[in-house]
Design an enzyme around this catalytic site. Structure first.
Site, PDB file in Angstrom:
ATOM      1  N   GLU A 147      30.540   0.736   5.380  1.00 29.78           N
ATOM      2  CA  GLU A 147      29.362   0.190   4.702  1.00 29.78           C
ATOM      3  C   GLU A 147      29.057  -1.232   5.137  1.00 29.78           C
ATOM      4  O   GLU A 147      28.351  -1.966   4.433  1.00 29.78           O
ATOM      5  CB  GLU A 147      29.560   0.236   3.176  1.00 29.78           C
ATOM      6  CG  GLU A 147      30.618  -0.705   2.636  1.00 29.78           C
ATOM      7  CD  GLU A 147      32.031  -0.142   2.687  1.00 29.78           C
ATOM      8  OE1 GLU A 147      32.897  -0.692   2.000  1.00 29.78           O
ATOM      9  OE2 GLU A 147      32.273   0.861   3.400  1.00 29.78           O
ATOM     10  N   ASP A 189      28.184  -6.697   3.853  1.00 34.39           N
ATOM     11  CA  ASP A 189      28.989  -5.601   3.317  1.00 34.39           C
ATOM     12  C   ASP A 189      28.437  -5.205   1.943  1.00 34.39           C
ATOM     13  O   ASP A 189      28.216  -6.062   1.075  1.00 34.39           O
ATOM     14  CB  ASP A 189      30.452  -6.028   3.186  1.00 34.39           C
ATOM     15  CG  ASP A 189      31.348  -4.874   2.796  1.00 34.39           C
ATOM     16  OD1 ASP A 189      31.768  -4.130   3.703  1.00 34.39           O
ATOM     17  OD2 ASP A 189      31.614  -4.716   1.586  1.00 34.39           O
TER      18      ASP A 189
END
Length: 518
Positions: A432, A389
């Site tokens: 993301e 992440d």
């Protein structure tokens, strides 16, 4: 390839299709029979016409019954047709005798009957019927000699008999010869159409490029007894073999040269007796090649591929136009199937690819994870799942705009893909967050593997500097997909809580309750 169970219904359908023409042949003979009886009645006969009327009525009724029987019984159709022809022989022999025998012009009715039967039935049937007419003529001649029958006196009856039989056989053999040529051509064309139908059926059952190319090659080889054959893709500007028969292992070539370039550029079929020096790549795959046929596979504006076929040496140098045109029909079907396969691949890729980054999407990730868990359960293998992440990604979007954020995602996805092996699955897990499934990772240290990916993200040439928090778990036993993802996700958030831009490895997933962070 169509198996026996698939082919049998098609064969039966051909047999059923033969019944209608047989009925039409009987109807045609029925009309000729009626016309012949009417002609004999119109002539001046030495005998009362009542006999002719009775014979004609019996023949017409028998023909009608036979036609009805053919429509109802497929098994006895040809037997009934043979009985009708034998009856016709008796009818016309009797009519000739009653109307003056070999001295009467009605004897030409027999010749016309032989011509009609040879054309509407077959050349073999015509020869058999000529034998039957000859036997009946000899029987009548013998009966006249011993006084059982009366006939018009002839100056030279033996000569008349020989001349009549010679004419019968001359007409029959000439007609049978011409009919045989037509029959063979019809049978060949029917065989080609049947083979084309079988290939089309086989193409409907495959959707990948290699499966389509393999089906096309296999059916061309079987139908035309080809020595060697191949389908070569030209989509990327250089030859890429998709399927082959009787060839050496085919490798990718550097460019389109020689005959391949000619076929691709001019989109036309090319016949060659051999290969030129410029066709070095083809010569390596087909040593000693001769009698070659190159057919472009065109489905649209461009030549997507080509079909090459090599035939065995023959006594004639020229190849039959029928063979070339039929292979072109095969190629047209194959070109359409290849285009559909390309479209299918594109749709599959679109369904499994993230539109922004070009890596696998969440659906593809879920399928890959399920496949790896099934392999662990089946083979006792091992794999790793890594979740990555990007840190503070929202602030990148807020500060620099979403376009810069998208560029960051694309660059990071490319960096993760470069770190991975060809058989690893790199996916956009959401927003993301990225995921990597790494099969066959026995003895690898998860923390070291994850560190390599974290460093790759930090070193990526993104528009703005970016770091990532990484969680990784090793799976050594079968477990639910949600359990594996939860283990990696918990490790990821442990990295977030620990200060970000770091790696956390979970204990191997042995069973759903066996996950422990370290």
């Amino acid at each position: 390839m169509s198996g026996p169970d698939v082919d049998r219904p098609q064969v039966r359908s051909w047999q059923r299709a033969d019944l209608v023409p047989l009925v039409q042949r009987l109807r045609y003979l029925q009309r000729y029979r009626a016309a012949a009886v009417a002609l004999v009645l119109a002539l001046s006969l030495p005998r009362p016409p009542t006999v002719v009327l009775v014979l004609g009525a019996v023949a017409l009724v028998a023909g009608a019954v036979a036609a009805a029987g053919v429509q109802r019984s497929a098994d006895g159709a040809r037997w009934l047709f043979g009985v009708v022809l034998l009856g016709d022989g008796l009818l016309f022999t009797t009519l000739v005798h009653l109307s003056g025998g070999l001295a009467s012009p009605t004897r030409y009715l027999v010749l016309l009957h032989l011509v009609i039967v040879t054309l509407v039935a077959s050349h073999r049937t015509g020869v058999k019927l000529a034998i039957w007419h000859s036997l009946l003529t000899l029987v009548v001649a013998e009966a006249i000699d011993i006084g059982w029958l009366q006939a018009v006196e002839l100056a030279d009856p033996t000569r008349a008999l020989v001349a009549h039989l010679a004419l019968v056989w001359l007409v029959t053999l000439v007609t049978a010869s011409a009919s045989g040529v037509n029959e063979r051509e019809i049978l060949r064309r029917r065989h080609d159409l049947d083979a084309l139908a079988r290939m089309s059926s086989a193409l409907e059952r495959v959707s990948d490029l290699h499966g389509v190319a393999g089906a096309l090659v296999e059916h061309v080889v079987q139908t035309f007894d080809a020595r060697r054959a191949a389908v070569v893709s030209l989509r990327d500007g250089d030859p890429v073999p998709l399927a082959g028969h009787g060839l050496r292992p085919m490798t990718r070539a550097g460019s389109l040269d020689g005959v391949l370039g000619e076929v691709a550029t001019h989109r036309r079929t090319v016949l060659q007796s051999g290969l030129a020096p410029v066709d070095a790549w083809l010569a390596g795959q087909l040593p000693g090649a001769e009698r070659l046929l190159f057919v472009p596979l065109v489905a649209g504006e461009e030549v997507d591929a080509l079909l090459l076929v090599e035939f065995a040496a023959a006594s004639t140098e020229r190849m039959e136009q029928r063979v070339v045109s039929t292979i072109q029909r095969f190629a047209a079907q194959g070109a359409l199937a290849l285009a559909n396969a390309h479209l299918h691949n594109q749709l599959v890729a679109m369904a499994e690819t993230d539109g922004l980054t070009g890596i696998a999407n969440r659906a593809a990730f879920d399928r890959s994870l399920a496949a790896e868990l099934a392999r662990v359960d089946r083979q006792g293998s091992e794999f790793m799942l890594l979740l990555c992440d990007l840190d503070h990604f929202k602030s990148i979007n807020d500060t620099h705009g979403h376009q810069v954020g998208d560029d960051v995602l694309v660059t990071v996805a490319a960096a993760l893909r470069r770190c991975s092996r060809p058989y690893d699955t790199v996916a956009r897990f959401g927003g993301e967050e990225f995921a990597v499934i790494m099969p066959v990772t026995t003895h690898a240290d998860p923390a070291l593997v994850a560190e390599r990916y974290r460093a790759a993200v930090a070193a990526a040439a993104t528009p703005v500097p970016v770091t990532a928090s990484v969680g990784i778990v090793s799976v050594t036993a079968a477990a639910a997909p949600a359990t594996v993802v939860s283990a990696a996700d918990a490790a990821l958030y442990a990295s977030k809580r620990g200060g970000r831009d770091r790696v956390t490895a979970a204990d191997p997933v042995v069973e759903p309750a066996g996950m422990v962070l370290r």
